[in-house]
Motif scaffolding. Structure first.
Motif, PDB file in Angstrom:
ATOM      1  N   GLN A 190       0.839  -1.216  -0.065  1.00 21.16           N
ATOM      2  CA  GLN A 190       0.054  -0.004   0.134  1.00 21.16           C
ATOM      3  C   GLN A 190       0.982   1.202  -0.026  1.00 21.16           C
ATOM      4  O   GLN A 190       2.191   1.199   0.454  1.00 21.16           O
ATOM      5  CB  GLN A 190      -0.963  -0.010   1.144  1.00 21.16           C
ATOM      6  CG  GLN A 190      -1.735   1.113   1.270  1.00 21.16           C
ATOM      7  CD  GLN A 190      -2.851   1.322   0.008  1.00 21.16           C
ATOM      8  OE1 GLN A 190      -2.645   2.218  -0.653  1.00 21.16           O
ATOM      9  NE2 GLN A 190      -3.643   0.427  -0.290  1.00 21.16           N
ATOM     10  N   ARG A 191       0.509   2.427  -0.618  1.00 22.60           N
ATOM     11  CA  ARG A 191       0.975   3.593  -0.556  1.00 22.60           C
ATOM     12  C   ARG A 191       0.442   4.615   0.534  1.00 22.60           C
ATOM     13  O   ARG A 191      -0.647   4.694   0.937  1.00 22.60           O
ATOM     14  CB  ARG A 191       0.695   4.283  -2.007  1.00 22.60           C
ATOM     15  CG  ARG A 191       1.594   5.548  -2.267  1.00 22.60           C
ATOM     16  CD  ARG A 191       1.228   6.042  -3.533  1.00 22.60           C
ATOM     17  NE  ARG A 191       1.729   5.163  -4.581  1.00 22.60           N
ATOM     18  CZ  ARG A 191       3.150   4.878  -4.886  1.00 22.60           C
ATOM     19  NH1 ARG A 191       3.983   5.792  -4.385  1.00 22.60           N
ATOM     20  NH2 ARG A 191       3.626   4.193  -5.687  1.00 22.60           N
ATOM     21  N   ARG A 192       1.438   4.975   1.423  1.00 17.74           N
ATOM     22  CA  ARG A 192       1.125   6.011   2.466  1.00 17.74           C
ATOM     23  C   ARG A 192       0.567   7.399   1.719  1.00 17.74           C
ATOM     24  O   ARG A 192       0.970   7.717   0.524  1.00 17.74           O
ATOM     25  CB  ARG A 192       2.237   6.362   3.408  1.00 17.74           C
ATOM     26  CG  ARG A 192       2.620   4.908   3.852  1.00 17.74           C
ATOM     27  CD  ARG A 192       3.259   5.305   5.256  1.00 17.74           C
ATOM     28  NE  ARG A 192       4.540   5.936   4.982  1.00 17.74           N
ATOM     29  CZ  ARG A 192       5.617   5.580   4.666  1.00 17.74           C
ATOM     30  NH1 ARG A 192       6.008   4.060   4.558  1.00 17.74           N
ATOM     31  NH2 ARG A 192       6.830   6.340   4.759  1.00 17.74           N
ATOM     32  N   ILE A 193      -0.049   8.127   2.323  1.00 15.00           N
ATOM     33  CA  ILE A 193      -0.485   9.317   2.057  1.00 15.00           C
ATOM     34  C   ILE A 193       0.425  10.551   2.520  1.00 15.00           C
ATOM     35  O   ILE A 193       0.299  11.615   2.242  1.00 15.00           O
ATOM     36  CB  ILE A 193      -1.990   9.822   2.540  1.00 15.00           C
ATOM     37  CG1 ILE A 193      -2.093   9.816   3.947  1.00 15.00           C
ATOM     38  CG2 ILE A 193      -2.910   8.869   1.806  1.00 15.00           C
ATOM     39  CD1 ILE A 193      -3.357  10.189   4.515  1.00 15.00           C
ATOM     40  N   THR A 194       1.670  10.101   3.015  1.00 15.72           N
ATOM     41  CA  THR A 194       2.790  11.069   3.664  1.00 15.72           C
ATOM     42  C   THR A 194       4.002  10.415   2.801  1.00 15.72           C
ATOM     43  O   THR A 194       4.091   9.088   2.288  1.00 15.72           O
ATOM     44  CB  THR A 194       2.787  10.845   4.771  1.00 15.72           C
ATOM     45  OG1 THR A 194       2.868   9.428   5.406  1.00 15.72           O
ATOM     46  CG2 THR A 194       1.682  11.293   5.649  1.00 15.72           C
ATOM     47  N   GLY A 195       5.094  11.245   2.929  1.00 11.60           N
ATOM     48  CA  GLY A 195       6.194  10.667   2.485  1.00 11.60           C
ATOM     49  C   GLY A 195       7.090   9.762   3.343  1.00 11.60           C
ATOM     50  O   GLY A 195       6.566   9.029   4.273  1.00 11.60           O
ATOM     51  N   GLY A 196       8.467   9.607   3.048  1.00 12.15           N
ATOM     52  CA  GLY A 196       9.159   8.673   3.639  1.00 12.15           C
ATOM     53  C   GLY A 196       9.486   7.537   3.059  1.00 12.15           C
ATOM     54  O   GLY A 196       9.288   7.302   1.924  1.00 12.15           O
ATOM     55  N   GLY A 197      10.372   6.491   3.681  1.00 12.88           N
ATOM     56  CA  GLY A 197      10.777   5.472   3.104  1.00 12.88           C
ATOM     57  C   GLY A 197       9.679   4.011   3.196  1.00 12.88           C
ATOM     58  O   GLY A 197       8.796   4.246   4.151  1.00 12.88           O
ATOM     59  N   ALA A 198      10.154   3.180   2.712  1.00  9.35           N
ATOM     60  CA  ALA A 198       9.226   1.599   2.647  1.00  9.35           C
ATOM     61  C   ALA A 198       9.394   1.078   3.947  1.00  9.35           C
ATOM     62  O   ALA A 198      10.676   1.166   4.606  1.00  9.35           O
ATOM     63  CB  ALA A 198       9.613   0.597   1.734  1.00  9.35           C
ATOM     64  N   ILE A 199       8.456   1.051   4.681  1.00  6.06           N
ATOM     65  CA  ILE A 199       8.526  -0.042   6.023  1.00  6.06           C
ATOM     66  C   ILE A 199       7.524  -1.203   5.891  1.00  6.06           C
ATOM     67  O   ILE A 199       6.774  -1.176   5.204  1.00  6.06           O
ATOM     68  CB  ILE A 199       8.039   0.942   7.112  1.00  6.06           C
ATOM     69  CG1 ILE A 199       6.575   1.493   6.742  1.00  6.06           C
ATOM     70  CG2 ILE A 199       8.989   2.245   7.149  1.00  6.06           C
ATOM     71  CD1 ILE A 199       6.094   2.357   8.178  1.00  6.06           C
ATOM     72  N   TYR A 200       7.761  -1.878   6.999  1.00  4.30           N
ATOM     73  CA  TYR A 200       6.909  -3.256   7.190  1.00  4.30           C
ATOM     74  C   TYR A 200       6.127  -3.119   8.331  1.00  4.30           C
ATOM     75  O   TYR A 200       6.647  -2.574   9.609  1.00  4.30           O
ATOM     76  CB  TYR A 200       7.730  -4.313   7.251  1.00  4.30           C
ATOM     77  CG  TYR A 200       7.055  -5.634   7.684  1.00  4.30           C
ATOM     78  CD1 TYR A 200       6.153  -6.311   6.686  1.00  4.30           C
ATOM     79  CD2 TYR A 200       7.104  -6.284   8.883  1.00  4.30           C
ATOM     80  CE1 TYR A 200       5.479  -7.380   6.953  1.00  4.30           C
ATOM     81  CE2 TYR A 200       6.523  -7.295   9.298  1.00  4.30           C
ATOM     82  CZ  TYR A 200       5.385  -8.145   8.184  1.00  4.30           C
ATOM     83  OH  TYR A 200       4.721  -9.043   8.385  1.00  4.30           O
ATOM     84  N   MET A 201       4.814  -3.240   8.306  1.00  2.00           N
ATOM     85  CA  MET A 201       3.871  -3.310   9.447  1.00  2.00           C
ATOM     86  C   MET A 201       3.200  -4.746   9.923  1.00  2.00           C
ATOM     87  O   MET A 201       2.783  -5.337   8.626  1.00  2.00           O
ATOM     88  CB  MET A 201       2.999  -2.087   9.541  1.00  2.00           C
ATOM     89  CG  MET A 201       3.685  -0.982   9.567  1.00  2.00           C
ATOM     90  SD  MET A 201       4.115  -0.310  11.230  1.00  2.00           S
ATOM     91  CE  MET A 201       2.606  -0.068  12.227  1.00  2.00           C
ATOM     92  N   ASP A 202       2.855  -5.151  10.983  1.00  2.00           N
ATOM     93  CA  ASP A 202       2.045  -6.213  10.957  1.00  2.00           C
ATOM     94  C   ASP A 202       1.471  -6.209  12.495  1.00  2.00           C
ATOM     95  O   ASP A 202       1.544  -5.379  13.141  1.00  2.00           O
ATOM     96  CB  ASP A 202       2.899  -7.691  10.881  1.00  2.00           C
ATOM     97  CG  ASP A 202       3.946  -7.879  11.956  1.00  2.00           C
ATOM     98  OD1 ASP A 202       3.940  -7.261  12.926  1.00  2.00           O
ATOM     99  OD2 ASP A 202       4.795  -8.862  11.558  1.00  2.00           O
TER     100      ASP A 202
END
Length: 369
Positions: free
Chosen positions: A80-92
Motif C-alpha cells: 500500500q502507498r502512504r499518503i505521506t512521504g518517507g521510506g518503505a516500512i513493514y507493519m504487522d
C-alpha cells in the motif's frame, strides 16, 4: 471540559481502538480523522490501531524500485502507498500504532520539534511503566538502551495536528528487511544483523510481549497526565465514516498503489571495493540517477569499527543524500559520533562510495541486483 476532585478543569477527549485492519483502511481513517478534526466536527482523539502484514511505500516511491515484490507475494504481504512521504516500512500485528488528532491549542505550540519532544517524552513514560527504560531521542524516536522501540512523526493540516507513533511489541526483523529490494543474500543477512542492533521490541526486552491492552492503557494514561485530559471511549461519527469510505474508494486500488512507476534501471544498485590501510571496504549503493542521489548504501568488508552499530548508523544517515553532499555527510557523521576504527578513516567510506557511483555518471556502471 470536566472538573476533577481538586476543582481543576480537565479536557474531555475521545479514545478509539480501530483494531487490526488492512493498510488501506488505516490510511483512509488517517485522512478522515484529520480532516474531521480540522473541520471541528470531531473531538481531540487518541486512536489505537494495528495492521495486517503490509509493505508500506512512501507517497513518492515506486514499488518496483523499493520492494521485493516476489517476496511480498509469496508471504501474503499487502502493498500500500502512504499518503505521506518517507521510506518503505513493514507493519504487522506485532506492532501497535497510536495516533493523536489534536489542535494547535491542545499542544500550545506550532513548533513541531517541541511538540515531538513533549509527546514522545509522555509516550516514553508510559512505555517505561511496562518495566523498560524508554527515552526520547531527537528528532522523533523512542529508544531503550540506544535501540529504537518506537518511531514517531507528525504534521499539521491547518490548525489540526496528526501525531503518530508505533510501538514494537513483537517484531519480525527478518520480514522488515526481506520486503526491501536488497541486492544480494549477504547484504540481506547484514541488514538483518544491523537491524537487530538498532531496533528492539518489548518481547526481546521483557522475555514476552505484554498484553497489548495493558500497553495501550499505559500509553493512554501517560497522554492523559501530560495534557490534563479525560479520555472517554468513543466511536467514529457519521462524518468520519463518510470521509473514510470516500478515501478508501480512492486509495484501495491498483492505480493508487502503482501511481508512481519507475523502472529499476533508474535506481541501479552499484558496487565497488577498495583496499585501505584499515582493511578492505565494499560499498553497494542504490543510486538515483535522475536525482543524482544516494538512496541507500551498504558497507561491508574486512575492517574494524567499534561499536559495530556505528556502520549501520552511518548507512541510515546517508539515506536519500545528494551524491555531492555524501562526503561532507560522512565526515560530519563521524565528527558527531566518534568511534574506534584503527587505521580506517571517514574519507575511506566517502572514497569507496564515490568509486561505486562514479562509473554510472559516465553511463558505464553495471547493476548488480
Amino acid at each position: 471540559m470536566t472538573a476533577n476532585e481538586g476543582g481543576e478543569t480537565k479536557r474531555s477527549w475521545r479514545v478509539i481502538d480501530t483494531g487490526v485492519r488492512r493498510a488501506a483502511e488505516n490510511f483512509a481513517l488517517n485522512r478522515a480523522l484529520l480532516e474531521s478534526r480540522k473541520q471541528g466536527v470531531s473531538p481531540s482523539t487518541l486512536r489505537f490501531l494495528q495492521f495486517r502484514p503490509s509493505a508500506l511505500l512512501g507517497y513518492h516511491q515506486s514499488a518496483e524500485q523499493e520492494l521485493d515484490l516476489d517476496y511480498c507475494a509469496a508471504h501474503g504481504i499487502d502493498i500500500q502507498r502512504r499518503i505521506t512521504g518517507g521510506g518503505a516500512i513493514y507493519m504487522d500485528e506485532g506492532q501497535f500504532g497510536w495516533e493523536l488528532y489534536l489542535t494547535r491549542q491542545d499542544v500550545g505550540s506550532g513548533d513541531m520539534a517541541a511538540i515531538a519532544r513533549r509527546i514522545c517524552e509522555a509516550a516514553a513514560r508510559g512505555i517505561s511503566r511496562l518495566g523498560v527504560d524508554a527515552r526520547f531521542r531527537p528528532r522523533n524516536d523512542i529508544e531503550v538502551a540506544g535501540r529504537k522501540i518506537s518511531g514517531t512523526g507528525g504534521a499539521f493540516d491547518g490548525d489540526a495536528l496528526l501525531y503518530q507513533g508505533t510501538l514494537l511489541a513483537d517484531f519480525d526483523v527478518e520480514k522488515m528487511v526481506r520486503i526491501l529490494r536488497i541486492p544480494a543474500e549477504k547484504l540481506a543477512d547484514k541488514a538483518i544483523a544491523d537491524a537487530r542492533e538498532r531496533v528492539t521490541s518489548l518481547r526481546e526486552l521483557l522475555g514476552a510481549a505484554p498484553p497489548l491492552g495493558v500497553a495501550r492503557e499505559l500509553v493512554r494514561q501517560a497522554f492523559a497526565e501530560e495534557f490534563g485530559a479525560d479520555f472517554e471511549p468513543g466511536e467514529l461519527n457519521e462524518t468520519e465514516r463518510r470521509l473514510t469510505n470516500e478515501t478508501l474508494a480512492e486509495i484501495d486500488t491498483g492505480d493508487w498503489i502503482h501511481m508512481v512507476r519507475k523502472p529499476r534501471s533508474d535506481l541501479p544498485i552499484l558496487e565497488a571495493a577498495q583496499k585501505f590501510g584499515g582493511g578492505l571496504l565494499r560499498a553497494a549503493v542504490a543510486y538515483d540517477r535522475a536525482g543524482d542521489r544516494i538512496k541507500q548504501v551498504w558497507f561491508t568488508g574486512d575492517f574494524f569499527v567499534s561499536p559495530r552499530r556505528r556502520v549501520a548508523d552511518l548507512e541510515a544517515a546517508l539515506k536519500d543524500t545528494a551524491r555531492a553532499q555524501a562526503g561532507e555527510r560522512i565526515r560530519g557523521f563521524f565528527a558527531a559520533h566518534p568511534c574506534e576504527m584503527l587505521a580506517l578513516a571517514p574519507e575511506d567510506f566517502a572514497a569507496v562510495l564515490e568509486r561505486a557511483v562514479a562509473p554510472s555518471l559516465a553511463g558505464t556502471a553495471p547493476e548488480i541486483g
